[in-house]
Write an enzyme that holds these catalytic residues in place. Structure first.
Site, PDB file in Angstrom:
ATOM      1  N   LYS A   1     -18.481  -6.390  13.993  1.00  0.00           N
ATOM      2  CA  LYS A   1     -19.832  -6.346  13.413  1.00  0.00           C
ATOM      3  C   LYS A   1     -19.921  -7.255  12.186  1.00  0.00           C
ATOM      4  O   LYS A   1     -20.885  -7.982  12.026  1.00  0.00           O
ATOM      5  CB  LYS A   1     -20.213  -4.910  13.001  1.00  0.00           C
ATOM      6  CG  LYS A   1     -20.347  -3.943  14.155  1.00  0.00           C
ATOM      7  CD  LYS A   1     -21.057  -2.655  13.738  1.00  0.00           C
ATOM      8  CE  LYS A   1     -20.283  -1.854  12.701  1.00  0.00           C
ATOM      9  NZ  LYS A   1     -19.006  -1.306  13.205  1.00  0.00           N
TER      10      LYS A   1
ATOM     11  N   ARG B   1     -25.833   5.944  11.562  1.00  0.00           N
ATOM     12  CA  ARG B   1     -24.701   6.502  12.306  1.00  0.00           C
ATOM     13  C   ARG B   1     -25.013   7.895  12.825  1.00  0.00           C
ATOM     14  O   ARG B   1     -24.183   8.482  13.530  1.00  0.00           O
ATOM     15  CB  ARG B   1     -23.483   6.578  11.391  1.00  0.00           C
ATOM     16  CG  ARG B   1     -22.536   5.376  11.468  1.00  0.00           C
ATOM     17  CD  ARG B   1     -21.564   5.521  10.343  1.00  0.00           C
ATOM     18  NE  ARG B   1     -20.266   4.977  10.533  1.00  0.00           N
ATOM     19  CZ  ARG B   1     -19.853   3.835  10.007  1.00  0.00           C
ATOM     20  NH1 ARG B   1     -20.693   3.048   9.364  1.00  0.00           N
ATOM     21  NH2 ARG B   1     -18.606   3.470  10.133  1.00  0.00           N
TER      22      ARG B   1
ATOM     23  N   ARG C   1      -6.729  -6.687  11.298  1.00  0.00           N
ATOM     24  CA  ARG C   1      -7.557  -6.722  10.086  1.00  0.00           C
ATOM     25  C   ARG C   1      -6.804  -6.120   8.883  1.00  0.00           C
ATOM     26  O   ARG C   1      -6.911  -6.602   7.776  1.00  0.00           O
ATOM     27  CB  ARG C   1      -8.850  -5.932  10.328  1.00  0.00           C
ATOM     28  CG  ARG C   1      -9.871  -6.089   9.217  1.00  0.00           C
ATOM     29  CD  ARG C   1     -11.226  -5.551   9.598  1.00  0.00           C
ATOM     30  NE  ARG C   1     -11.271  -4.112   9.676  1.00  0.00           N
ATOM     31  CZ  ARG C   1     -12.364  -3.410   9.934  1.00  0.00           C
ATOM     32  NH1 ARG C   1     -13.498  -4.021  10.179  1.00  0.00           N
ATOM     33  NH2 ARG C   1     -12.343  -2.100   9.968  1.00  0.00           N
TER      34      ARG C   1
ATOM     35  N   ARG D   1      -7.104  -2.891   3.717  1.00  0.00           N
ATOM     36  CA  ARG D   1      -8.035  -1.795   3.431  1.00  0.00           C
ATOM     37  C   ARG D   1      -7.344  -0.438   3.474  1.00  0.00           C
ATOM     38  O   ARG D   1      -6.642  -0.132   4.433  1.00  0.00           O
ATOM     39  CB  ARG D   1      -9.140  -1.775   4.483  1.00  0.00           C
ATOM     40  CG  ARG D   1     -10.266  -2.707   4.185  1.00  0.00           C
ATOM     41  CD  ARG D   1     -11.423  -2.221   5.020  1.00  0.00           C
ATOM     42  NE  ARG D   1     -12.333  -3.300   5.330  1.00  0.00           N
ATOM     43  CZ  ARG D   1     -13.329  -3.157   6.193  1.00  0.00           C
ATOM     44  NH1 ARG D   1     -13.514  -2.012   6.821  1.00  0.00           N
ATOM     45  NH2 ARG D   1     -14.141  -4.140   6.432  1.00  0.00           N
TER      46      ARG D   1
ATOM     47  N   ARG E   1     -11.726   7.606  12.345  1.00  0.00           N
ATOM     48  CA  ARG E   1     -12.959   6.813  12.313  1.00  0.00           C
ATOM     49  C   ARG E   1     -13.482   6.537  13.724  1.00  0.00           C
ATOM     50  O   ARG E   1     -14.682   6.573  13.978  1.00  0.00           O
ATOM     51  CB  ARG E   1     -12.731   5.490  11.576  1.00  0.00           C
ATOM     52  CG  ARG E   1     -12.536   5.677  10.080  1.00  0.00           C
ATOM     53  CD  ARG E   1     -12.132   4.388   9.416  1.00  0.00           C
ATOM     54  NE  ARG E   1     -13.194   3.405   9.395  1.00  0.00           N
ATOM     55  CZ  ARG E   1     -12.988   2.102   9.280  1.00  0.00           C
ATOM     56  NH1 ARG E   1     -11.775   1.620   9.205  1.00  0.00           N
ATOM     57  NH2 ARG E   1     -14.009   1.276   9.262  1.00  0.00           N
TER      58      ARG E   1
HETATM   59  P1  AMP Z   1     -17.570   1.011   7.918  1.00  0.00           P
HETATM   60  O1  AMP Z   1     -17.016  -0.081   7.066  1.00  0.00           O
HETATM   61  O2  AMP Z   1     -18.982   0.749   8.376  1.00  0.00           O
HETATM   62  O3  AMP Z   1     -16.678   1.384   9.064  1.00  0.00           O
HETATM   63  O4  AMP Z   1     -17.687   2.311   6.979  1.00  0.00           O
HETATM   64  C1  AMP Z   1     -16.569   2.819   6.279  1.00  0.00           C
HETATM   65  C2  AMP Z   1     -16.807   4.273   5.914  1.00  0.00           C
HETATM   66  O5  AMP Z   1     -17.968   4.403   5.082  1.00  0.00           O
HETATM   67  C3  AMP Z   1     -17.066   5.211   7.074  1.00  0.00           C
HETATM   68  O6  AMP Z   1     -15.856   5.660   7.674  1.00  0.00           O
HETATM   69  C4  AMP Z   1     -17.814   6.357   6.378  1.00  0.00           C
HETATM   70  O7  AMP Z   1     -16.928   7.155   5.612  1.00  0.00           O
HETATM   71  C5  AMP Z   1     -18.679   5.592   5.388  1.00  0.00           C
HETATM   72  N1  AMP Z   1     -19.980   5.193   5.984  1.00  0.00           N
HETATM   73  C6  AMP Z   1     -20.418   3.924   6.197  1.00  0.00           C
HETATM   74  N2  AMP Z   1     -21.644   3.918   6.730  1.00  0.00           N
HETATM   75  C7  AMP Z   1     -22.004   5.216   6.873  1.00  0.00           C
HETATM   76  C8  AMP Z   1     -23.137   5.870   7.407  1.00  0.00           C
HETATM   77  N3  AMP Z   1     -24.185   5.184   7.909  1.00  0.00           N
HETATM   78  N4  AMP Z   1     -23.173   7.232   7.379  1.00  0.00           N
HETATM   79  C9  AMP Z   1     -22.146   7.940   6.875  1.00  0.00           C
HETATM   80  N5  AMP Z   1     -21.013   7.384   6.388  1.00  0.00           N
HETATM   81  C10 AMP Z   1     -20.935   6.033   6.381  1.00  0.00           C
END
Ligand code: AMP
Length: 190
Positions: free
Chosen positions: A14, A89, A128, A134, A145
């Site tokens: 993404k 989400r 990654r 990270r 996740r």
């Molecule tokens: P990502 O980088 O998009 O995978 O997001 C990393 C983390 O941020 C996720 O595992 C959640 O803990 C939090 N997070 C990101 N976007 C959301 C969302 N729309 N709703 C809830 N938690 C989120």
């Protein structure tokens, strides 16, 4: 306004595709994951509240996430449109986003789902991790996740399918070919 939701599991590409799309269509990129990580890095109150959730790959509560997202949209009044990455989400987030955009005289134009299977995801995330280091990307948290994605996040897809806004794109393959397919879907929806 061109408002796109870029949808897909962690590691689906993404981020890579979003940065190409913002160049192509001059859109503002809003990644809720990036925003949360920035708050954690800067040790803001919000960052302190969500750190443990992110460290464990658990979704942040809807109200916190929606408020942060809306604030970010409001910061960009001159935007030609947005790419929402990692948001919504949950169905509650999707409904809140629709309501919020309607209040601004706008709407979601298209939802692009990057479709990648679980084995490929694990390979990509390991890759990654080597590059970015990270904290939330080690094995156990990755499984969490991915579980969150398949247990909760995928339920957002029917919400958009019912509105005929969902386009599924195969996320495995050459980056530029995937990008071309995404652009084709966007141009057809414009
Ligand atoms: P990502 O980088 O998009 O995978 O997001 C990393 C983390 O941020 C996720 O595992 C959640 O803990 C939090 N997070 C990101 N976007 C959301 C969302 N729309 N709703 C809830 N938690 C989120």
């Amino acid at each position: 306004m061109l408002n796109i939701v870029l949808f897909g599991p962690p590691g689906a590409g993404k981020g890579t595709q979003a940065s190409k799309l913002i160049d192509e269509y001059q859109l503002v990129h809003i990644s809720t994951g990036d925003l949360f990580r920035m708050h954690i890095k800067e040790q803001t109150d919000l960052g302190k509240r969500v750190k443990e959730l992110l460290d464990n790959g658990i979704l942040v509560p809807d109200s916190i996430t929606i408020d942060m997202l809306e604030e970010e949209v409001v910061k960009n009044p001159d935007a030609k449109g947005f790419i929402f990455d990692g948001f919504p989400r949950t169905v509650a987030q999707a409904e809140a986003l629709d309501k919020f955009l309607v209040s601004k005289g706008s709407a979601i134009s298209l939802v692009l789902q990057l479709d990648v299977n679980e084995d490929e995801l694990k390979r990509r995330i390991a890759e990654r991790k080597k590059v970015s280091g990270r904290a939330d990307d080690d094995e156990e948290k990755l499984v969490k996740r991915i579980d969150e994605y398949f247990q909760k996040t995928v339920h957002v897809l029917p919400y958009y399918a019912e509105q005929s806004k969902l386009k599924v794109v195969n996320g495995i393959g050459v980056i530029d070919e995937i990008f071309a397919e995404l652009c084709g879907a966007i141009d057809a929806a414009k």
